[in-house]
Design a protein around this motif. Structure first.
Motif, mmCIF file in Angstrom:
data_model
loop_
_atom_site.group_PDB
_atom_site.id
_atom_site.type_symbol
_atom_site.label_atom_id
_atom_site.label_comp_id
_atom_site.label_asym_id
_atom_site.label_seq_id
_atom_site.Cartn_x
_atom_site.Cartn_y
_atom_site.Cartn_z
ATOM 1 N N CYS A 4 0.987 -0.814 0.004
ATOM 2 C CA CYS A 4 0.236 -0.496 0.119
ATOM 3 C C CYS A 4 0.772 1.220 0.079
ATOM 4 O O CYS A 4 1.814 1.291 0.704
ATOM 5 C CB CYS A 4 -0.789 -0.160 1.163
ATOM 6 S SG CYS A 4 -1.617 1.922 1.945
ATOM 7 N N CYS A 7 0.223 3.168 4.181
ATOM 8 C CA CYS A 7 0.717 2.539 5.283
ATOM 9 C C CYS A 7 1.839 2.009 4.550
ATOM 10 O O CYS A 7 2.167 1.753 5.801
ATOM 11 C CB CYS A 7 -0.919 1.693 5.745
ATOM 12 S SG CYS A 7 -1.213 0.721 4.760
ATOM 13 N N CYS A 36 -7.246 2.475 3.763
ATOM 14 C CA CYS A 36 -6.513 3.503 3.542
ATOM 15 C C CYS A 36 -7.275 4.025 2.045
ATOM 16 O O CYS A 36 -7.674 5.403 2.439
ATOM 17 C CB CYS A 36 -5.362 3.241 3.028
ATOM 18 S SG CYS A 36 -3.862 2.354 4.078
ATOM 19 N N LEU A 72 -3.684 1.684 11.599
ATOM 20 C CA LEU A 72 -3.859 0.518 11.255
ATOM 21 C C LEU A 72 -2.180 -0.465 11.155
ATOM 22 O O LEU A 72 -3.020 -1.421 11.300
ATOM 23 C CB LEU A 72 -4.373 1.073 9.753
ATOM 24 C CG LEU A 72 -4.393 0.710 7.938
ATOM 25 C CD1 LEU A 72 -5.897 -0.680 8.696
ATOM 26 C CD2 LEU A 72 -4.379 0.915 7.085
#
Ligand SMILES: [Zn+2]
Ligand SMILES: [Zn+2]
Length: 93
Positions: A4, A7, A36, A72
């Motif tokens: 990602c 993150c 996200c 997260l």
């Protein structure tokens, strides 16, 4: 496995975010995990995305996303419930 852009977790699947919504043909894209991606759209209006948060760097640096990413990474969810910010709710009307 893809990573990602926000993150930086390695996830099973990423989704494509257009940095300039509504201009999908010319817009650059970034690959984001689903949490996200949902959070970006729950936090910012299309207007904000288009006129300010149109780079990955700016999204990353925003207070809202930094907080979210910190959380997260700790919890490591693959699915999340997001709550639209007041700005986004007002924008949608
Ligand atoms: Zn992510
Ligand atoms: Zn998107």
């Amino acid at each position: 496995m893809p990573e990602c852009g926000l993150c930086e977790r390695t996830v099973a699947k990423t989704t494509r975010h257009h940095l300039i919504p509504k201009n999908r043909k010319e817009s650059d894209t970034v690959d984001l995990c689903e949490p996200c991606h949902r959070q970006v759209h729950a936090t910012f209006t299309h207007h904000e995305l288009r006129y300010y948060y149109d780079t990955l760097e700016r999204l990353k640096k925003s207070e809202e996303m930094r907080k979210f990413v910190r959380w997260l990474r700790k919890t490591n969810h693959s699915k999340v419930k997001v709550r639209d910010s007041k700005r986004v709710r007002d924008w949608r009307g």
